[in-house]
Structures are given as C-alpha cells and as structure tokens.
Design an enzyme around this catalytic site. Structure first.
Site, PDB file in Angstrom:
ATOM      1  N   HIS A 187      41.938   8.472  24.929  1.00  0.00           N
ATOM      2  CA  HIS A 187      41.122   8.157  23.986  1.00  0.00           C
ATOM      3  C   HIS A 187      40.887   9.331  22.479  1.00  0.00           C
ATOM      4  O   HIS A 187      41.107  10.752  22.902  1.00  0.00           O
ATOM      5  CB  HIS A 187      39.137   7.977  25.034  1.00  0.00           C
ATOM      6  CG  HIS A 187      38.221   7.378  23.586  1.00  0.00           C
ATOM      7  ND1 HIS A 187      37.778   8.703  22.601  1.00  0.00           N
ATOM      8  CD2 HIS A 187      37.876   6.382  23.354  1.00  0.00           C
ATOM      9  CE1 HIS A 187      36.583   7.459  21.734  1.00  0.00           C
ATOM     10  NE2 HIS A 187      36.656   6.357  22.697  1.00  0.00           N
ATOM     11  N   ASP A 222      38.689  13.192  31.438  1.00  0.00           N
ATOM     12  CA  ASP A 222      37.570  11.962  30.850  1.00  0.00           C
ATOM     13  C   ASP A 222      37.376  11.025  31.284  1.00  0.00           C
ATOM     14  O   ASP A 222      37.864  10.022  31.719  1.00  0.00           O
ATOM     15  CB  ASP A 222      38.544  11.755  29.093  1.00  0.00           C
ATOM     16  CG  ASP A 222      37.647  11.055  28.151  1.00  0.00           C
ATOM     17  OD1 ASP A 222      36.424  10.511  29.144  1.00  0.00           O
ATOM     18  OD2 ASP A 222      38.103  10.422  27.441  1.00  0.00           O
ATOM     19  N   GLN A 264      35.262   6.470  31.018  1.00  0.00           N
ATOM     20  CA  GLN A 264      35.057   4.705  31.006  1.00  0.00           C
ATOM     21  C   GLN A 264      35.129   4.522  32.588  1.00  0.00           C
ATOM     22  O   GLN A 264      34.428   3.189  32.994  1.00  0.00           O
ATOM     23  CB  GLN A 264      36.653   4.735  30.742  1.00  0.00           C
ATOM     24  CG  GLN A 264      36.973   3.359  30.681  1.00  0.00           C
ATOM     25  CD  GLN A 264      36.546   2.343  29.764  1.00  0.00           C
ATOM     26  OE1 GLN A 264      35.883   2.569  28.750  1.00  0.00           O
ATOM     27  NE2 GLN A 264      36.796   1.066  30.240  1.00  0.00           N
ATOM     28  N   LYS A 287      28.046   4.241  28.460  1.00  0.00           N
ATOM     29  CA  LYS A 287      28.916   3.130  29.476  1.00  0.00           C
ATOM     30  C   LYS A 287      28.969   3.164  30.831  1.00  0.00           C
ATOM     31  O   LYS A 287      29.257   2.347  31.897  1.00  0.00           O
ATOM     32  CB  LYS A 287      30.414   4.564  29.665  1.00  0.00           C
ATOM     33  CG  LYS A 287      30.442   4.639  28.441  1.00  0.00           C
ATOM     34  CD  LYS A 287      31.423   3.926  28.467  1.00  0.00           C
ATOM     35  CE  LYS A 287      32.950   4.146  26.564  1.00  0.00           C
ATOM     36  NZ  LYS A 287      33.875   3.021  26.462  1.00  0.00           N
ATOM     37  N   CYS A 297      40.290   3.436  19.816  1.00  0.00           N
ATOM     38  CA  CYS A 297      39.959   4.703  19.035  1.00  0.00           C
ATOM     39  C   CYS A 297      41.600   5.032  20.223  1.00  0.00           C
ATOM     40  O   CYS A 297      41.136   6.949  20.731  1.00  0.00           O
ATOM     41  CB  CYS A 297      38.989   5.333  20.283  1.00  0.00           C
ATOM     42  SG  CYS A 297      37.465   4.620  19.228  1.00  0.00           S
TER      43      CYS A 297
HETATM   44  C1  LIG Z   1      37.997   7.002  27.648  1.00  0.00           C
HETATM   45  C2  LIG Z   1      37.081   7.593  27.164  1.00  0.00           C
HETATM   46  N1  LIG Z   1      36.776   8.535  26.586  1.00  0.00           N
HETATM   47  C3  LIG Z   1      35.699   8.990  25.616  1.00  0.00           C
HETATM   48  C4  LIG Z   1      34.849   8.344  24.874  1.00  0.00           C
HETATM   49  C5  LIG Z   1      33.967   8.717  23.998  1.00  0.00           C
HETATM   50  O1  LIG Z   1      32.715   8.634  24.196  1.00  0.00           O
HETATM   51  P1  LIG Z   1      31.528   8.115  23.008  1.00  0.00           P
HETATM   52  O2  LIG Z   1      31.883   7.735  22.171  1.00  0.00           O
HETATM   53  O3  LIG Z   1      30.305   8.163  24.171  1.00  0.00           O
HETATM   54  O4  LIG Z   1      31.526   9.704  23.021  1.00  0.00           O
HETATM   55  C6  LIG Z   1      34.882   6.621  24.991  1.00  0.00           C
HETATM   56  C7  LIG Z   1      34.677   6.025  24.584  1.00  0.00           C
HETATM   57  O5  LIG Z   1      34.241   4.468  24.539  1.00  0.00           O
HETATM   58  C8  LIG Z   1      36.309   6.436  25.669  1.00  0.00           C
HETATM   59  O6  LIG Z   1      36.473   5.191  26.441  1.00  0.00           O
END
Ligand SMILES: Cc1ncc(COP(=O)(O)O)c(C=O)c1O
Length: 355
Positions: A64, A143, A146, A169, A309
């Site tokens: 992401h 990360d 998800q 999430k 993203c």
């Molecule tokens: C895999 C992953 N990493 C990071 C993020 C970023 O999360 P946040 O927007 O809550 O900071 C997301 C959000 O969709 C995500 O799916």
C-alpha cells in the site's frame, strides 16, 4: 488529579494493555497513533538518523502507498537506495531469490512488507522474509493494516521488529492506529512530534523526552478512540479466531467462484482461492472499474474501484485499476450470491448497450 481525569488515563492505559495482549506484545511496546499511515511515518522519521547514505531499504511490490512513501522519502532524504522486491505473477509469492541477492549485496537496513495484500487478498511469506532479513542484520516492519482482522497475530512468534495497524480495519473507530516495535528498537526512535505529554523536563533551551511509548505520543492522546479500539478487540475475541477464519474461508471460496463465473473478467493475482483472505480484485473486459463500481453501487452493492493505494502493484500487473470485493464478519453467503447476481446483470446490460 480529578477522578474523571485519572479514570480517562486508566482506561487509555488499559486499552494499551488490551492491544498488547492481542498482539502478544508488552504494553510499553505499543504506541497509539492516528492510523497505520501515521505509525509508518513515525517509524520512518524516528529511524531516519540511523540510515546512512548508500544503505538500502526494501519494499515489496505488494505494498500500500502508506508502506512505500515513508520509506521512499527516507531514502531521498538520507541518500539511501529503495529496492523493490518483486512478486511472482503466477503464485503471488515474493521472489525470495531476489531478496537473498539484495540482502547478500550488503547494506540493507530494513525490509517493509505487508502481512496481507489489500489488493490481491494474499499473504506473502512474511515469516521467511523476517528470517532472511534477520540473518543479514536488517529490521523488518510488517504492515498489518489489512491482516489484523483476518488472521491472529503474535509479534513474538513472528519475530518482526515493528508492526502497524489501523483501528477502523479491526471494526474499531477511525483516527486510531498502533505502532508495535520491539522495546529496544522503540527506544531508538527519535520523537517525530514534540510538545505536551511527551516530555519530562523543559528549559528555555532544551527538553528531555519521556521514554517510549509516552515519548512518542505528543499532545492530548486519542483516549476515546483507544477505548473504542479495545472494545472492538474484546468483541472480536468473543467471536474467536476459529469461527471467524472458517466463516471467511467459505465466503472467499464462494466469492472467487462467483467472480470467475461472470465471464470476461480477470481476477488479479494467483488462481488459488485457498490463499485469499478478506478481499479479491478483478477487472472486467470493456468496463472501466469506476463505471462498474458506480453501477453496482446504484444497486446497493458496495465495492471499491481504482488502484486501492497500490499503484506500483497495479502497474506491474499491467492495469491502472481494478474492482475490489471484500468480505468481513458480517458478510453472509446470501450477500455473495446477491453480489454475483447483480454483477452478472449489470455486466450483461452494459455489454448489450456496447454491442
Ligand atoms: C495494507 C494497508 N496498509 C496501510 C493502510 C493505511 O491505513 P490508514 O489509512 O488507516 O492509515 C491501508 C488502508 O487501506 C492498507 O490497506
């Protein structure tokens, strides 16, 4: 201190303990942030001064943007190299031969890898990445934004150096996230924000920060959000991972079958449905992802369209965007069937209009 104030502080610290227990960590290894993105920025900026020019950071093709940009910017500011770890198209696996070669070339300080792709719904070989990176003396940040709602996490068993997640999430509130980092790594991070709440002493010319986690939490803390996140964790724990994973596995099998049955659609990533969790993404011939999501939305079917993203991943797959369908605790087999029926109907009408 007034009773209300001390009760708020107690609840906030209890929420920290709840998160720590949920992740298999200690409470003083948990920093509350606004979300996974902020956690990754905090980590990257906190580590910046330990990265030297010419050293390397690795991100995977699955990431992401939130697990790319902080590292990209860190490399630019420190004169370090950002390496891309590729994915094998047919399996969705990370190319560990390439990783071994990158690590063997020396100077790699950190590997940033997702626990679960928010596009392909597949879990890369994180445990193996961690093992290889540690052999080469590199840190690994996972990360788990998800992953966190789709698999149990034990940071000690995983042996990651840092891990991030977002409350929303995990069926919790927005505006709350978590940075877990091993105690010794957390203590190395320079505070990225300074001000009230994170400081021990202040003089006219200097200040002494508190030890982490407080030293990394400047300003009034997100008390309500942290308590909400803890409530979500308690709720999820009552359902239990066994029931949750079984429910989701049968939904994902049904969802993948439903999408593949549509005809003239391509599911992104590998063909093995058993490897997917939480979501899958697809493209449909002759229909732009945004048109399809709009038409489905008009019929009450909520999917997401675009690059989710993850532009570098979409570019590598040769598409600019896709449609993503997701399942969660509340999704039923009837929902999947409704999705299949309405999507088939929408595609039929669209293609008739084009013909
Ligand atoms: C895999 C992953 N990493 C990071 C993020 C970023 O999360 P946040 O927007 O809550 O900071 C997301 C959000 O969709 C995500 O799916």
């Amino acid at each position: 201190m007034h009773q209300v104030a001390s009760s708020s502080s107690e609840q906030y610290e209890r929420a920290r303990q709840t998160v720590a227990t949920f992740l298999g960590a200690a409470a003083d290894e948990i920093v509350f942030t606004r979300g996974a993105t902020e956690s990754l920025n905090l980590l990257a900026q906190g580590l910046a001064s330990s990265i030297e020019a010419g050293e390397g950071l690795v991100v995977t093709r699955l990431e992401h943007h939130s697990n790319i940009l902080p590292w990209q910017r860190l490399c630019m500011s420190r004169g370090a190299h950002l390496h891309w770890l590729e994915v094998e198209a047919s399996t969705g696996n990370l190319d560990l031969v390439q990783l071994r070669a990158l690590l063997a070339s020396g100077g790699v300080r950190l590997v940033a890898v997702t626990g679960l792709s928010n596009v392909l719904g597949i879990m890369p070989q994180v445990a193996e990445v961690i093992r290889l990176a540690h052999e080469a003396g590199a840190w690994v940040v996972v990360d788990a934004a998800q992953l966190v709602a789709h698999a149990p996490i034990d940071v000690r068993a995983l042996d990651c150096d840092a891990l991030v997640l977002s409350g929303h999430k995990l069926y919790g509130p927005t505006g709350i996230g978590v940075l877990y980092a091993r105690r010794d790594l957390l203590r190395q991070l320079e505070p990225w924000q300074v001000g009230g709440g994170m400081v021990q002493t202040v003089t006219e010319t200097s200040f002494t920060p508190l030890a982490a986690p407080a030293g990394l939490e400047a300003g009034t803390p997100p008390i309500a959000e942290a308590v909400g996140l803890a409530a979500a964790i308690h709720w999820l724990s009552q359902i239990g991972w066994g029931a949750l994973l079984a429910h989701e596995a049968s939904l994902m099998t049904a969802l993948e079958e439903a999408v593949r049955s549509l005809g003239h659609v391509q599911v992104l990533g590998p063909k093995l449905s058993s490897h997917r969790r939480g979501c899958l993404s697809f493209t449909a011939d002759d229909v732009h992802p945004h048109d399809l999501s709009q038409l489905l939305g008009d019929q009450g079917v909520c999917v997401r369209a675009g690059h989710h993203c993850a532009q570098p991943l979409h570019a590598a797959l040769g598409v600019t965007g896709s449609v993503r369908a997701s399942v969660c605790v509340g999704t039923t087999q009837e929902d999947v069937e409704t999705f299949r029926r309405i999507t088939a109907d929408v595609l039929l009408h669209w293609r008739r209009r084009l013909a």
